[in-house]
Design an enzyme around this catalytic site. Structure first.
Site, mmCIF file in Angstrom:
data_model
loop_
_atom_site.group_PDB
_atom_site.id
_atom_site.type_symbol
_atom_site.label_atom_id
_atom_site.label_comp_id
_atom_site.label_asym_id
_atom_site.label_seq_id
_atom_site.Cartn_x
_atom_site.Cartn_y
_atom_site.Cartn_z
ATOM 1 N N ARG A 1 12.008 -9.046 13.660
ATOM 2 C CA ARG A 1 11.052 -10.486 14.095
ATOM 3 C C ARG A 1 11.170 -11.471 13.225
ATOM 4 O O ARG A 1 10.396 -12.223 13.024
ATOM 5 C CB ARG A 1 9.574 -9.891 13.981
ATOM 6 N N SER B 1 1.095 -8.668 18.477
ATOM 7 C CA SER B 1 1.027 -7.581 17.046
ATOM 8 C C SER B 1 0.758 -8.666 16.191
ATOM 9 O O SER B 1 1.362 -9.483 15.792
ATOM 10 C CB SER B 1 2.264 -6.915 16.940
ATOM 11 N N GLU C 1 2.870 -11.086 11.301
ATOM 12 C CA GLU C 1 3.865 -11.347 12.356
ATOM 13 C C GLU C 1 3.359 -12.727 13.153
ATOM 14 O O GLU C 1 4.453 -13.601 13.581
ATOM 15 C CB GLU C 1 3.881 -10.406 13.427
HETATM 16 C C1 LIG Z 1 -0.121 -9.672 24.960
HETATM 17 C C2 LIG Z 1 1.023 -9.945 24.019
HETATM 18 C C3 LIG Z 1 2.062 -9.389 23.685
HETATM 19 C C4 LIG Z 1 3.239 -9.263 23.057
HETATM 20 N N1 LIG Z 1 4.026 -8.429 22.916
HETATM 21 C C5 LIG Z 1 5.421 -8.763 22.254
HETATM 22 C C6 LIG Z 1 6.323 -7.771 22.128
HETATM 23 O O1 LIG Z 1 6.180 -6.533 22.617
HETATM 24 N N2 LIG Z 1 7.303 -8.021 21.106
HETATM 25 C C7 LIG Z 1 7.536 -9.328 20.653
HETATM 26 O O2 LIG Z 1 8.389 -9.328 19.892
HETATM 27 N N3 LIG Z 1 6.605 -10.186 20.724
HETATM 28 C C8 LIG Z 1 5.525 -9.734 21.440
HETATM 29 N N4 LIG Z 1 4.577 -10.811 21.458
HETATM 30 C C9 LIG Z 1 4.498 -12.137 20.820
HETATM 31 C C10 LIG Z 1 5.321 -12.968 21.450
HETATM 32 O O3 LIG Z 1 5.114 -12.971 22.945
HETATM 33 C C11 LIG Z 1 6.654 -13.327 21.160
HETATM 34 O O4 LIG Z 1 6.929 -13.508 19.853
HETATM 35 C C12 LIG Z 1 7.325 -14.300 21.929
HETATM 36 O O5 LIG Z 1 8.697 -14.318 21.810
HETATM 37 C C13 LIG Z 1 6.893 -15.745 21.566
HETATM 38 O O6 LIG Z 1 7.268 -16.965 22.385
HETATM 39 P P1 LIG Z 1 6.383 -18.034 22.793
HETATM 40 O O7 LIG Z 1 7.610 -18.694 23.497
HETATM 41 O O8 LIG Z 1 5.210 -17.968 23.295
HETATM 42 O O9 LIG Z 1 6.666 -18.756 21.011
HETATM 43 P P2 LIG Z 1 5.618 -19.554 20.364
HETATM 44 O O10 LIG Z 1 4.274 -18.538 20.291
HETATM 45 O O11 LIG Z 1 4.886 -20.924 21.085
HETATM 46 O O12 LIG Z 1 6.160 -19.840 19.120
HETATM 47 C C14 LIG Z 1 6.366 -18.745 18.248
HETATM 48 C C15 LIG Z 1 7.554 -19.309 17.017
HETATM 49 O O13 LIG Z 1 8.696 -19.872 17.549
HETATM 50 C C16 LIG Z 1 8.732 -21.021 17.469
HETATM 51 N N5 LIG Z 1 9.317 -21.661 18.556
HETATM 52 C C17 LIG Z 1 9.134 -21.678 19.838
HETATM 53 N N6 LIG Z 1 9.909 -22.366 20.655
HETATM 54 C C18 LIG Z 1 11.099 -22.805 19.915
HETATM 55 C C19 LIG Z 1 12.295 -23.109 20.406
HETATM 56 N N7 LIG Z 1 12.797 -23.725 21.429
HETATM 57 N N8 LIG Z 1 13.050 -23.636 19.015
HETATM 58 C C20 LIG Z 1 12.818 -23.209 17.773
HETATM 59 N N9 LIG Z 1 11.456 -22.374 17.638
HETATM 60 C C21 LIG Z 1 10.943 -22.220 18.748
HETATM 61 C C22 LIG Z 1 7.525 -21.611 17.245
HETATM 62 O O14 LIG Z 1 7.535 -22.887 16.340
HETATM 63 C C23 LIG Z 1 6.882 -20.681 16.496
HETATM 64 O O15 LIG Z 1 7.349 -20.424 15.024
HETATM 65 C C24 LIG Z 1 3.438 -10.606 22.297
HETATM 66 C C25 LIG Z 1 2.259 -11.579 22.433
HETATM 67 C C26 LIG Z 1 1.064 -11.270 23.317
HETATM 68 C C27 LIG Z 1 0.200 -12.289 23.400
#
Ligand SMILES: Cc1cc2nc3c(=O)[nH]c(=O)nc-3n(C[C@H](O)[C@H](O)[C@H](O)COP(=O)(O)OP(=O)(O)OC[C@H]3O[C@@H](n4cnc5c(N)ncnc54)[C@H](O)[C@@H]3O)c2cc1C
Length: 296
Positions: A169, A219, A289
Site C-alpha cells: 500500500r 481499510s 492506510e
Molecule cells: C468500500 C471500499 C473498499 C476498498 N477496498 C480496497 C481494496 O481492496 N484494496 C485497496 O488497495 N484499496 C481499497 N480501498 C481504498 C481505495 O479504493 C484505493 O486506495 C484506491 O486505489 C484509491 O483510489 P482513488 O482514486 O479513490 O484515490 P483517492 O482516495 O482520491 O486518493 C488516494 C491517494 O492517492 C493520491 N492520488 C489520487 N490520484 C492521484 C494521481 N493521479 N496522481 C498522484 N496521486 C494521486 C491522493 O492524493 C491520495 O493521497 C477501498 C475503499 C473503499 C471505499
C-alpha cells in the site's frame, strides 16, 4: 484567487466542498478545484501557477479522510481528458482518471487476465498507483510496467515500476508527482467467460464480507506484518464501537463508517482511540492506510 491562477482550458471551481467528492462524505472545502481539460492543460497550469501554491491530487476520494477545515490551495481532479483506456499488442494503457473497474472490464472483454481484482476497488488508476492498491493476492505493481507522471513544476516524466519502489500500500517515489497514465502487462490470455466469472466471484466475496454500500474509506489501517488489522481491532472491542456520527463496521471492523452525521474529526478521533487501545493492550502500533488530508 482567480487573479493568480493561470488561464487554463479546463475548469476551476472555488470553495468546493470536498465532502461531495469523497466516499466518506465528510470534510471541508478546497480553496480551488481544478479539472484540467487534458495533459497539456495540466502541464500549462503547473508551469504557470505561483510556485508557492499548494497542489494536491484527488481521484475518487475512496481512500482519503479530508479534515473538516478542508484543503488549502488547488485540488487537481483528473476527469474526462485522462480516462482513455486501450489495448496495444500485449500492453494495456490507461489514463490516471480511468476507474479501476472500467480497466478490469475492458481487459475481461478482450480476454486478458490479471486485472480481475481491479473490478472490486472503487477508485481511479491514479489513486491505485499512489496506494499500490490491491486485494485477492494481487497488487497494482504486479501488472504495472511503467507510468507517466508530471512533477509540480510541470515536467512530464516516465518511471518504470522498479523506479516507483513499491511496497504494501505504498509508492516509494520521493518526488511529489501527479500520475497521468499507466502501462500494464496484457499478455495473459484466457477465455473472457472465465475472467468474468472470476470478477463475479470477487465481487460477491466483497459484498459478503465488507460494508461496500456505506460512507467509508475502505481499510482504515494497514495489516501489520503477519497480522490482520481487523483481528487486532476486534480483540480490543473495536467492532461496532462509535464516537459521534462515526463507528467501526460490525461487518468488517477495519472499516470506519460515517453513519450520516459524522464529522471528519469524529472519524479520526475514533480511529485514533482504537489505534491507542491496540497499542496499549497488544503492544502493536497500527498505521493508517487511509490518507488523512488537511489541517488537523
Ligand atoms: C468500500 C471500499 C473498499 C476498498 N477496498 C480496497 C481494496 O481492496 N484494496 C485497496 O488497495 N484499496 C481499497 N480501498 C481504498 C481505495 O479504493 C484505493 O486506495 C484506491 O486505489 C484509491 O483510489 P482513488 O482514486 O479513490 O484515490 P483517492 O482516495 O482520491 O486518493 C488516494 C491517494 O492517492 C493520491 N492520488 C489520487 N490520484 C492521484 C494521481 N493521479 N496522481 C498522484 N496521486 C494521486 C491522493 O492524493 C491520495 O493521497 C477501498 C475503499 C473503499 C471505499
Amino acid at each position: 484567487m482567480l487573479d493568480i491562477l493561470p488561464q487554463v482550458r479546463g475548469r476551476y471551481t472555488f470553495d468546493d466542498l470536498l465532502s461531495k467528492h469523497v466516499w466518506f462524505r465528510v470534510g471541508g472545502a478546497a480553496d480551488v478545484m481544478f479539472r484540467p481539460a487534458d495533459l497539456d492543460d495540466l502541464i500549462f497550469f503547473l508551469k504557470e501557477k505561483p510556485s508557492d501554491l499548494e497542489v494536491l491530487t484527488l481521484g475518487m476520494g475512496s481512500n482519503v479522510l479530508i479534515r473538516d477545515k478542508g484543503l488549502k490551495g488547488v485540488v487537481v481532479r483528473l476527469a474526462r481528458g485522462f480516462a482513455e483506456c486501450y489495448i496495444q499488442e500485449d500492453k494495456l494503457i490507461a489514463g490516471a482518471g480511468t476507474l479501476d473497474r472500467n480497466v478490469a472490464f475492458m481487459a475481461a472483454k478482450a480476454g486478458i487476465s490479471g486485472f480481475e481484482f481491479l473490478a472490486t476497488i472503487p477508485g481511479t488508476i491514479g489513486g491505485a498507483l499512489k496506494m499500490n492498491a490491491g486485494c485477492y493476492d494481487s497488487e497494482i505493481k504486479d501488472i504495472l510496467l511503467w507510468v507517466k507522471a508530471v512533477d509540480l513544476q510541470g515536467n512530464l516524466k516516465t518511471y518504470t515500476v522498479e523506479e516507483l519502489n513499491y511496497s504494501y500500500r505504498k509508492c516509494g517515489l520521493t518526488e511529489r508527482v501527479i500520475f497521468v497514465e499507466a502501462c500494464f502487462k496484457a499478455s495473459e490470455h484466457k477465455p473472457a467467460k472465465e475472467i468474468y466469472e472470476k470478477i463475479e466471484k470477487f465481487l460477491a466475496q466483497r459484498e459478503l464480507t465488507q460494508p461496500t454500500r456505506t460512507k467509508t474509506g475502505g481499510s482504515t489501517f494497514k495489516n501489520p506484518e503477519g497480522k490482520k488489522a481487523w483481528e487486532l481491532i476486534d480483540q480490543v472491542g473495536g467492532r461496532g464501537l462509535s464516537f459521534g456520527g462515526a463507528c467501526f463496521s460490525e461487518k468488517h471492523c477495519n472499516f470506519l463508517i460515517n453513519t450520516g452525521t459524522a464529522t471528519a474529526a469524529d472519524i479520526e478521533t475514533l480511529g485514533e482511540l482504537v489505534r491507542q487501545r491496540v497499542f496499549s493492550q497488544l503492544g502493536i502500533e497500527l498505521q493508517w492506510e487511509i490518507m488523512r488530508l488537511g489541517e488537523a
